[in-house]
Design a protein around this motif. Sequence first.
Motif, PDB file in Angstrom:
ATOM      1  N   ALA A  41      33.623  61.407  98.484  1.00  0.00           N
ATOM      2  CA  ALA A  41      34.794  60.301  98.261  1.00  0.00           C
ATOM      3  C   ALA A  41      34.862  59.834  99.777  1.00  0.00           C
ATOM      4  O   ALA A  41      34.276  60.087 100.723  1.00  0.00           O
ATOM      5  N   ILE A  42      35.562  58.583  99.766  1.00  0.00           N
ATOM      6  CA  ILE A  42      35.618  57.574 100.863  1.00  0.00           C
ATOM      7  C   ILE A  42      37.564  57.168 101.074  1.00  0.00           C
ATOM      8  O   ILE A  42      38.036  56.725 100.012  1.00  0.00           O
ATOM      9  N   THR A  43      38.052  57.933 101.953  1.00  0.00           N
ATOM     10  CA  THR A  43      39.538  57.788 102.171  1.00  0.00           C
ATOM     11  C   THR A  43      39.572  57.117 103.341  1.00  0.00           C
ATOM     12  O   THR A  43      39.471  57.616 104.361  1.00  0.00           O
ATOM     13  N   PRO A  44      40.733  56.042 103.455  1.00  0.00           N
ATOM     14  CA  PRO A  44      41.077  55.464 102.417  1.00  0.00           C
ATOM     15  C   PRO A  44      40.168  54.337 101.878  1.00  0.00           C
ATOM     16  O   PRO A  44      39.209  54.258 102.587  1.00  0.00           O
ATOM     17  N   ALA A  45      40.737  53.666 100.938  1.00  0.00           N
ATOM     18  CA  ALA A  45      39.716  52.528 100.275  1.00  0.00           C
ATOM     19  C   ALA A  45      40.006  51.165 100.377  1.00  0.00           C
ATOM     20  O   ALA A  45      39.711  50.473  99.569  1.00  0.00           O
ATOM     21  N   ALA A  53      39.692  50.167 111.979  1.00  0.00           N
ATOM     22  CA  ALA A  53      40.087  51.359 110.953  1.00  0.00           C
ATOM     23  C   ALA A  53      39.270  52.634 111.045  1.00  0.00           C
ATOM     24  O   ALA A  53      38.395  52.552 111.661  1.00  0.00           O
ATOM     25  N   ASN A  54      39.919  53.558 110.558  1.00  0.00           N
ATOM     26  CA  ASN A  54      39.231  54.788 110.408  1.00  0.00           C
ATOM     27  C   ASN A  54      39.168  55.097 108.787  1.00  0.00           C
ATOM     28  O   ASN A  54      40.016  54.701 108.044  1.00  0.00           O
ATOM     29  N   ALA A  55      37.921  55.863 108.785  1.00  0.00           N
ATOM     30  CA  ALA A  55      38.027  56.542 107.234  1.00  0.00           C
ATOM     31  C   ALA A  55      37.304  58.036 107.215  1.00  0.00           C
ATOM     32  O   ALA A  55      36.582  58.096 108.350  1.00  0.00           O
ATOM     33  N   PHE A  56      37.455  58.466 106.000  1.00  0.00           N
ATOM     34  CA  PHE A  56      36.884  59.885 106.085  1.00  0.00           C
ATOM     35  C   PHE A  56      35.846  59.848 104.865  1.00  0.00           C
ATOM     36  O   PHE A  56      36.115  59.532 103.786  1.00  0.00           O
ATOM     37  N   LEU A  57      34.613  60.243 105.112  1.00  0.00           N
ATOM     38  CA  LEU A  57      33.400  60.354 104.340  1.00  0.00           C
ATOM     39  C   LEU A  57      33.480  61.963 103.860  1.00  0.00           C
ATOM     40  O   LEU A  57      32.961  62.880 104.817  1.00  0.00           O
ATOM     41  N   THR A  58      33.820  62.225 102.601  1.00  0.00           N
ATOM     42  CA  THR A  58      33.617  63.707 102.141  1.00  0.00           C
ATOM     43  C   THR A  58      32.809  64.066 101.102  1.00  0.00           C
ATOM     44  O   THR A  58      32.546  63.247 100.270  1.00  0.00           O
ATOM     45  N   VAL A  59      31.872  65.288 101.408  1.00  0.00           N
ATOM     46  CA  VAL A  59      31.274  65.809 100.241  1.00  0.00           C
ATOM     47  C   VAL A  59      31.827  67.085  99.812  1.00  0.00           C
ATOM     48  O   VAL A  59      32.139  67.813 100.651  1.00  0.00           O
ATOM     49  N   SER A  60      31.846  67.217  98.615  1.00  0.00           N
ATOM     50  CA  SER A  60      32.522  68.685  97.975  1.00  0.00           C
ATOM     51  C   SER A  60      31.473  69.152  97.117  1.00  0.00           C
ATOM     52  O   SER A  60      30.932  68.533  96.265  1.00  0.00           O
ATOM     53  N   SER A  61      31.624  70.589  96.760  1.00  0.00           N
ATOM     54  CA  SER A  61      31.079  71.268  95.770  1.00  0.00           C
ATOM     55  C   SER A  61      32.029  71.325  94.559  1.00  0.00           C
ATOM     56  O   SER A  61      33.058  71.687  94.526  1.00  0.00           O
ATOM     57  N   THR A  62      31.479  70.747  93.331  1.00  0.00           N
ATOM     58  CA  THR A  62      32.278  70.498  92.210  1.00  0.00           C
ATOM     59  C   THR A  62      31.934  71.453  90.994  1.00  0.00           C
ATOM     60  O   THR A  62      32.642  71.412  89.855  1.00  0.00           O
ATOM     61  N   ASN A  63      30.878  71.996  90.884  1.00  0.00           N
ATOM     62  CA  ASN A  63      30.291  72.822  89.839  1.00  0.00           C
ATOM     63  C   ASN A  63      30.705  74.332  89.678  1.00  0.00           C
ATOM     64  O   ASN A  63      29.936  74.913  90.698  1.00  0.00           O
ATOM     65  N   PRO A  64      31.858  74.745  89.209  1.00  0.00           N
ATOM     66  CA  PRO A  64      32.029  76.221  89.433  1.00  0.00           C
ATOM     67  C   PRO A  64      30.979  77.261  88.668  1.00  0.00           C
ATOM     68  O   PRO A  64      30.891  78.158  88.966  1.00  0.00           O
ATOM     69  N   ASP A 132      34.067  74.088  98.149  1.00  0.00           N
ATOM     70  CA  ASP A 132      33.780  73.973  99.639  1.00  0.00           C
ATOM     71  C   ASP A 132      33.855  72.458 100.047  1.00  0.00           C
ATOM     72  O   ASP A 132      33.359  71.615  99.116  1.00  0.00           O
ATOM     73  N   ALA A 133      34.092  71.997 101.176  1.00  0.00           N
ATOM     74  CA  ALA A 133      33.928  70.332 101.463  1.00  0.00           C
ATOM     75  C   ALA A 133      33.681  70.306 102.985  1.00  0.00           C
ATOM     76  O   ALA A 133      34.025  70.976 103.849  1.00  0.00           O
ATOM     77  N   PHE A 134      33.071  69.233 103.259  1.00  0.00           N
ATOM     78  CA  PHE A 134      33.014  68.960 104.742  1.00  0.00           C
ATOM     79  C   PHE A 134      33.249  67.318 104.558  1.00  0.00           C
ATOM     80  O   PHE A 134      32.740  66.462 103.816  1.00  0.00           O
ATOM     81  N   VAL A 332      40.806  66.210 103.627  1.00  0.00           N
ATOM     82  CA  VAL A 332      40.350  67.485 103.814  1.00  0.00           C
ATOM     83  C   VAL A 332      41.309  68.605 103.280  1.00  0.00           C
ATOM     84  O   VAL A 332      40.902  69.790 102.635  1.00  0.00           O
ATOM     85  N   ASN A 333      42.676  68.719 103.669  1.00  0.00           N
ATOM     86  CA  ASN A 333      43.523  69.636 103.289  1.00  0.00           C
ATOM     87  C   ASN A 333      44.841  69.094 102.579  1.00  0.00           C
ATOM     88  O   ASN A 333      45.181  67.941 102.785  1.00  0.00           O
ATOM     89  N   ILE A 334      45.404  70.083 101.963  1.00  0.00           N
ATOM     90  CA  ILE A 334      46.860  69.545 101.216  1.00  0.00           C
ATOM     91  C   ILE A 334      47.946  70.112 102.165  1.00  0.00           C
ATOM     92  O   ILE A 334      47.957  71.096 102.966  1.00  0.00           O
ATOM     93  N   TRP A 335      49.003  69.347 102.331  1.00  0.00           N
ATOM     94  CA  TRP A 335      50.048  69.254 103.185  1.00  0.00           C
ATOM     95  C   TRP A 335      51.365  69.265 102.131  1.00  0.00           C
ATOM     96  O   TRP A 335      51.473  68.908 101.221  1.00  0.00           O
ATOM     97  N   ALA A 336      52.224  70.334 102.582  1.00  0.00           N
ATOM     98  CA  ALA A 336      53.524  70.469 101.744  1.00  0.00           C
ATOM     99  C   ALA A 336      54.854  70.733 102.740  1.00  0.00           C
ATOM    100  O   ALA A 336      54.723  71.142 103.788  1.00  0.00           O
ATOM    101  N   THR A 337      55.742  69.815 102.497  1.00  0.00           N
ATOM    102  CA  THR A 337      56.938  69.882 103.061  1.00  0.00           C
ATOM    103  C   THR A 337      57.864  71.075 102.694  1.00  0.00           C
ATOM    104  O   THR A 337      58.063  71.046 101.320  1.00  0.00           O
ATOM    105  N   ASN A 338      58.331  71.942 103.422  1.00  0.00           N
ATOM    106  CA  ASN A 338      59.169  73.166 103.126  1.00  0.00           C
ATOM    107  C   ASN A 338      60.717  72.898 103.384  1.00  0.00           C
ATOM    108  O   ASN A 338      60.857  72.753 104.447  1.00  0.00           O
TER     109      ASN A 338
END
Length: 509
Positions: A41-45, A53-64, A132-134, A332-338
């Motif tokens: 994934a490339i975020t943002p697009a 600008a800045n962007a994040f290049l992400t690789v993740s394991s997708t096959n359970p 997993d992801a980096f 990379v991570n999920i954020w939640a407002t409480n």
Amino acid sequence: MKPIRVTMIVLLCLTGLLGMTGPLLTAALAQQQTGPNVGFAITPALFAAGQPANAFLTVSSTNPATPITLQSGDTFRFSFSTSIGTVTAFATQPLLSSATLTTGDFNVAFGTTHNQIVITYTGAAKLFAYGDAFSVKVSLTANSQIGSGDVTFQSRYFSLVNGTLPYATISVVDFAAGPQGPPGPQGPPGPQGAQGQPGPQGQTGSQGPEGPHGPAGLGYNPHQIAMLKWYDANQAPTTFTLGSPSFPSSLAFDGASLWVADLFHVIKLRPSDGEILGAFSTSGPVSLTFDGANIWVANTFQNTITKLRASDGAVLGDFAAPQPQKLAFDGVNIWATNFGPKTLTKLRPSDGAILGVFPIGGFPVGMAFDGANIWVANEENVTKIRASDGANLGVFTVGSIPQYLCYDGTSIWVSNTGDNTVTKLRPSDGAALGAFPAGATPEELAFDGVNIWTANAASNTATKLRASDGALLGSFKVGPSPFAVAFDGANVWVANSGLNSPGGAISKL
């Protein structure tokens, strides 16, 4: 205090089906593709033409079903088209979401050109577990010409598709400027000195008046151009009912389907015709976000967050969180407002583990991610939080009762439900760049690549503002009590909670 009113009404919906209001969230825009074993994934697009600008290049394991073992020498190569711009720098250490991998296991370098980033695994053979992801942060300067280009991905885990490497498409947008005003008239010359001796130098003439400003240029979203959508929006929106009871309060787009949280289910729709592709039960869903592979659901009154697989809606986990209101993904991570505890929670997507809980002044509601920081509206002001460690980087004053936010690639936008305005902030220092009128009680915000859209709960409208200068471009009638708004690349969608009608619906503009 508005969020307390929101909580009371939603609770009544769950118990007596008498009404509804709910918090909202716009999903982060990202391009993502998935192979048999890994996804990238490339975020943002979306980048502003000619701007850094800045962007994040992400690789993740997708096959359970098939665990991956990384071997020393494995490479993951991202190649940017020159039509996107020029990569100028990269972080030497990746961000990780893994129980087995470490930053020392990787090397990041330029490839054969500066538009090629190569991530090399250099550690001992280790498990790259499902989920997993980096991710590597890169800095770039976008092309000065608007358009689009591809980022190709190459690794031994991906095969060629029709002889071509897999790719994600990136858009470069801009806002044309008006012509420069004419120069002012020449000032009068100074008096001449007496004959024989040099006279005193004449005074500098006064500066001429500033020329008139040219008209603002007209910008178009490249995805809408590709679909020959030259009009602003449908004046008579298409409406899709979700059945009764239904109180839609949040929308998210996963690149193919539109997702709706309606307090009773999470519903998956086909954007082309509004066909319902599935309805999945969670415990009172009120907010959604997309992480590139999964839909995350905030169940405020059950104090949980649910992870659904986007492909089929399967529940992959339920994780504890105190009164989660809004969700966001930072690449990379999920954020939640409480809401009640006045905190933020940071979760690891692979297993829902809590990575940190951070205090926020006031009652936090909406969030937005700018590529490096999380911005939070908390009823009184807006707080900037560094995503890497949760450090508080500043508190900034906006309008009355700020609720929700979005990021347009350049600026942060905030809806102020107490004074019916939208504030534009500069991300570097939180400076206010303007406050612009919206409809009555503006709630959720969305960016379509050129314009900012607001859902106005009290006027049953959606407002369109030009992102470059905040100019009002239109107000469009939708259903009763609209709260959520999202963009699917071609159309704007609005969730109408249906406070004044039996059952809710969504509108397609």
